[in-house]
Each structure stands twice: as structure tokens, then as C-alpha cells.
Design a protein around this motif. Structure first.
Motif, PDB file in Angstrom:
ATOM      1  N   SER A  94      54.333  74.350  46.880  1.00  0.00           N
ATOM      2  CA  SER A  94      55.168  73.148  46.855  1.00  0.00           C
ATOM      3  C   SER A  94      55.359  72.696  45.418  1.00  0.00           C
ATOM      4  N   ASP A 199      59.306  64.664  48.877  1.00  0.00           N
ATOM      5  CA  ASP A 199      58.114  65.501  48.930  1.00  0.00           C
ATOM      6  C   ASP A 199      57.300  65.074  50.151  1.00  0.00           C
ATOM      7  N   SER A 232      49.535  73.896  51.997  1.00  0.00           N
ATOM      8  CA  SER A 232      48.241  73.539  51.411  1.00  0.00           C
ATOM      9  C   SER A 232      47.489  72.491  52.203  1.00  0.00           C
ATOM     10  N   ARG A 241      48.997  79.187  47.685  1.00  0.00           N
ATOM     11  CA  ARG A 241      50.226  78.954  46.925  1.00  0.00           C
ATOM     12  C   ARG A 241      51.479  79.372  47.703  1.00  0.00           C
TER      13      ARG A 241
HETATM   14  C1  PLP Z   1      52.593  64.932  46.269  1.00  0.00           C
HETATM   15  C2  PLP Z   1      52.262  66.374  46.111  1.00  0.00           C
HETATM   16  N1  PLP Z   1      53.263  67.263  46.057  1.00  0.00           N
HETATM   17  C3  PLP Z   1      53.023  68.570  45.910  1.00  0.00           C
HETATM   18  C4  PLP Z   1      51.735  69.057  45.809  1.00  0.00           C
HETATM   19  C5  PLP Z   1      51.540  70.513  45.586  1.00  0.00           C
HETATM   20  O1  PLP Z   1      51.095  71.207  46.706  1.00  0.00           O
HETATM   21  P1  PLP Z   1      50.946  72.800  46.642  1.00  0.00           P
HETATM   22  O2  PLP Z   1      49.490  73.085  46.739  1.00  0.00           O
HETATM   23  O3  PLP Z   1      51.683  73.320  47.828  1.00  0.00           O
HETATM   24  O4  PLP Z   1      51.542  73.264  45.375  1.00  0.00           O
HETATM   25  C6  PLP Z   1      50.660  68.158  45.839  1.00  0.00           C
HETATM   26  C7  PLP Z   1      49.289  68.634  45.661  1.00  0.00           C
HETATM   27  O5  PLP Z   1      48.352  67.904  45.484  1.00  0.00           O
HETATM   28  C8  PLP Z   1      50.935  66.781  46.001  1.00  0.00           C
HETATM   29  O6  PLP Z   1      49.959  65.882  46.042  1.00  0.00           O
END
Ligand code: PLP
Length: 391
Positions: A94, A199, A232, A241
Motif C-alpha cells: 500500500s 487510504d 498488511s 508487501r
Molecule cells: C495509513 C497507512 N497507509 C499505508 C500503510 C502502508 O501499508 P503497507 O504495509 O501495505 O505498505 C500504512 C502502514 O502502516 C498506514 O498506516
């Protein structure tokens, strides 16, 4: 030699503190956004099987068709919608989706907004584009908790604003945006030609219902909206990932081009594990949610009514973001807790302007460890009360 704006980027405050003691068994780590559970067995088995079956080659730039079909089926089931699977792209995390969304919408001379307090990597991704940005702060009151006032968004808009980043359920505040608020924000952004980057990685970590309201439920296909999500948090897969994004159909062709400049899609065998998570992961989601709910109750019991803190019950995600009235340096505070009590916290300053009196803790740790960490935090807080000017 480095681009000046890259040279100016600082490490975020979470890793700045954590890197000093990472891996130290004496520390109870509440600084990162993950629990202490290994990814469930059936997901690990799917990855091993995919390796044995030879899923070791390049795949489609926007992700394997069977994974995009599984994401479509999952989203359709969860939100009772009918997403065009062609709108889905699968980057390797993400976080990469955050970066791609920022790159797709912003560049030098343009302006972005971030609903704040916010996860620090979001503003890093914005800065790398060369655009300028402002934060629109969520408001807080003891009765309502955190909320977004649309007039604050209106006041922050500029003619050159092109993107607005909103993370709901929110890291770090736990705020969950309601569907009617999403509708109003979308109407404003539609009218002003601004892309909402939503998000939704904590979509399954809510304690009232099965999923948080999603922008996908209220938007038309061609609305200016990029939704980011991933594996995740909902499936305990932080180290894998793997993420996904949903864009309007008009963006799709360029998503493939842009993917090639990043990681040309996520690793093939990990994508196969993602299918297993989506198709058989509902029990995992429910178990994790129950654990986090217990963690939240434990946090509220110990910190929620403590006279030296202000904390409203978080509605979603797995963080608490308490305020310590009178605290001048969040970094000194979390360094003190780490040095004297061996608990790892994140300093408020790193979540955007106006957060020096705050700290963040992740309550996704299992029971006794979390309870012990909270006891230690309170012990430090009470010892320091005079020194930090708390009343
Ligand atoms: C708000 C937010 N967006 C995206 C992510 C990233 O997640 P990923 O592990 O899929 O890269 C996080 C991770 O802590 C997050 O808190």
C-alpha cells in the motif's frame, strides 16, 4: 549531487526512535503499526506452494488477473458493489500505492492537501513529487472525539490544489469517516477537480460492523478517486508487501505504464498468497478484530480516564493517540519512556503540525504485554508530571 528536496527529507519520527533499540528483547514495541502474530498458516502454505509450482516469473504490470478477480470478488462481497476489475492495480505494498497516487496527481507547481494528523510517510510521498502541500487538521472535542470539518477543507483549497489525501480509519487518531461525510467531501472535490486519495488500509479494523464505510460505496466509476488498500493490516501480512488500488477507468492505461517504473507489479508467488487471504481469510479478520478490540479496551481502561491525559476512544485502526497537556517535546517524552521503562512509542510531532503534546501507541500486541506496557507508561507519566508541566 542529490536532488535538494530529497536531501532535505528527514527520517520519520517512528523509525528515528525505533532504530535506536529495534530488536532489543527488553523493549515492548508499540511503535510500529503491526501486531505480534505471524501470518496465518494457510497464507504461508499458499506462498510456498506457489513457489513450488513455479510462480517465479514476471506477471501483468497491474497484477495477475486471478488476483485482481479475487480483489473484485472481495470488494463486491464486502460492500455490495460491482467493481470493474480493470480498475484494480496491484503494487507491491500500500505504501507503493501511496507513492504512485501522489506521483499521478502532483508535481512541482501544484498543491496537495493531507487530512491530518497523518501517517508521516504520506507527506514524504507528497514531498517527493515536488508539489507544495498543506495539512487540514481533524478537530477534536471530548464528546465527539476526532472529526473533519468540511469548511476547514474549503478554506485550505487553492486554485492549484489537485489532490486530497484522507486516511480512514485513521492512523494515528482512530477517526472513521462516515458515509455522509464522504459524500460531501467527494461532491466538493468533484466540483473543484481534485482527486481524493482515500487510504483505506484499516478498513477491517473497526469495532462497529464488518468494515468501515468505503469511498467505493458512494462514488461513481469515473469520480476523481483513487482508493488504496492492502493485505498488511487485515490479514497480518505486513512483511509481504502487497497492496492494491482502485482508480477511475480513465487512469488505467497509464497505471500500467507507471507500474513499470516502480516494481512492475508485486512478486508473483506473493500475489498467489494474497488470493488465499482474500478467499479464506474472514476468520482471521474476525480473530484479529477481537484481539484489537480487547487491546483497545485495555488502553481505555488504563489511559482513557487518566487525569494527566486526554484520549477519546478510537473508533477504528489499532492506535491510541493521547494528548499530554503541557508536554513541550513529544520526542523527549517517548525517548524517556524508552530509556526508563523500555516501552517503544511513536512521538506525536511526526504525525504533522500541532502534535507536539501527543504520542502514538499501537495496541495490536497480545494481552499481558500490552497491559504491562501501559503500566510502565503511566509510571513514567506520573513520575514526570511536574517536569513536563502536565496538570
Ligand atoms: C495509513 C497507512 N497507509 C499505508 C500503510 C502502508 O501499508 P503497507 O504495509 O501495505 O505498505 C500504512 C502502514 O502502516 C498506514 O498506516
Amino acid at each position: 549531487m542529490l536532488r535538494e528536496d530529497i536531501e532535505r527529507l528527514e527520517q520519520n519520527g517512528i523509525t528515528r526512535v525505533a532504530m535506536t533499540r529495534i530488536g532489543d528483547p527488553a523493549v515492548i514495541p508499540l511503535w510500529f503499526g503491526e501486531g505480534d502474530r505471524v501470518t496465518p498458516d494457510f497464507i504461508r502454505v499458499a506462498a510456498k506452494q506457489a513457489l513450488d509450482e513455479g510462480y517465479t516469473f514476471y506477471g501483468h504490470m497491474r497484477g495477475r488477473a486471478e488476483l485482481r478477480a479475487a480483489i473484485k470478488a472481495y470488494l463486491d462481497r464486502l460492500y455490495r458493489i460491482d467493481i470493474d476489475p480493470d480498475r484494480i492495480t496491484v503494487p507491491g505494498s500500500s505504501m507503493l500505492a501511496v507513492t504512485m497516487a501522489a506521483q499521478m496527481t502532483l508535481t512541482s507547481g501544484l498543491h496537495g492537501l493531507i487530512v491530518s494528523p497523518h501517517w508521516p510517510n504520506i507527506d514524504r510521498a507528497y514531498r517527493v513529487t515536488g508539489a507544495s502541500y498543506d495539512c487540514v487538521r481533524q478537530r477534536w472535542d471530548a464528546r465527539r472525539g476526532w472529526y473533519l470539518d468540511l469548511d476547514d477543507v474549503r478554506a485550505a483549497l487553492r486554485p492549484e490544489t489537485r489532490a486530497l489525501f484522507v486516511n480512514t480509519p485513521c492512523n494515528p487518531t482512530g477517526w472513521v469517516m462516515r458515509a455522509d461525510e464522504q459524500r460531501a467531501l467527494l461532491a466538493l472535490c468533484r466540483e473543484r477537480g481534485i482527486v481524493i486519495i482515500a487510504d483505506e488500509v484499516y478498513h477491517r479494523t473497526v469495532f462497529d460492523g464488518d468494515a468501515a464505510p468505503s469511498f467505493l460505496e458512494i462514488a461513481a466509476d469515473d469520480d476523481p478517486l483513487i482508493v488504496i488498500n492492502g493485505f498488511s493490516k487485515a490479514f497480518a501480512m505486513t512483511g509481504w508487501r502487497l497492496g492494491w488500488m482502485v482508480t477511475p477507468p480513465a487512469f488505467v492505461e497509464q497505471m500500467a505504464v507507471l507500474s513499470e517504473c516502480f516494481n512492475t507489479s508485486a512478486p508473483s508467488f506473493i500475489q498467489r498468497a494474497g488470493i488465499a487471504a482474500l478467499e479464506h481469510g474472514e476468520d482471521v479478520v474476525a480473530e484479529l478484530r477481537a484481539e484489537y478490540q480487547a487491546g483497545r479496551a485495555c488502553v481505555m481502561e488504563v489511559l482513557g480516564s487518566h487525569p494527566l491525559l486526554e484520549l477519546a476512544e478510537p473508533e477504528g485502526a489499532f492506535y491510541a493517540f493521547p494528548r499530554v497537556p503541557g508536554l513541550a517535546s513529544s520526542l523527549d517524552f517517548v525517548r524517556g519512556v524508552l530509556a526508563e521503562e523500555n516501552v517503544g512509542l511513536a512521538p506525536g510531532y511526526t504525525f504533522g503540525p500541532g502534535n507536539e503534546a501527543y504520542f502514538r501507541l499501537c495496541y495490536a500486541q497480545s494481552g499481558e504485554r500490552l497491559a504491562e506496557a501501559l503500566r510502565r507508561i503511566v509510571r513514567y507519566l506520573e513520575r514526570q508530571a511536574g517536569a513536563i508541566g502536565a496538570r
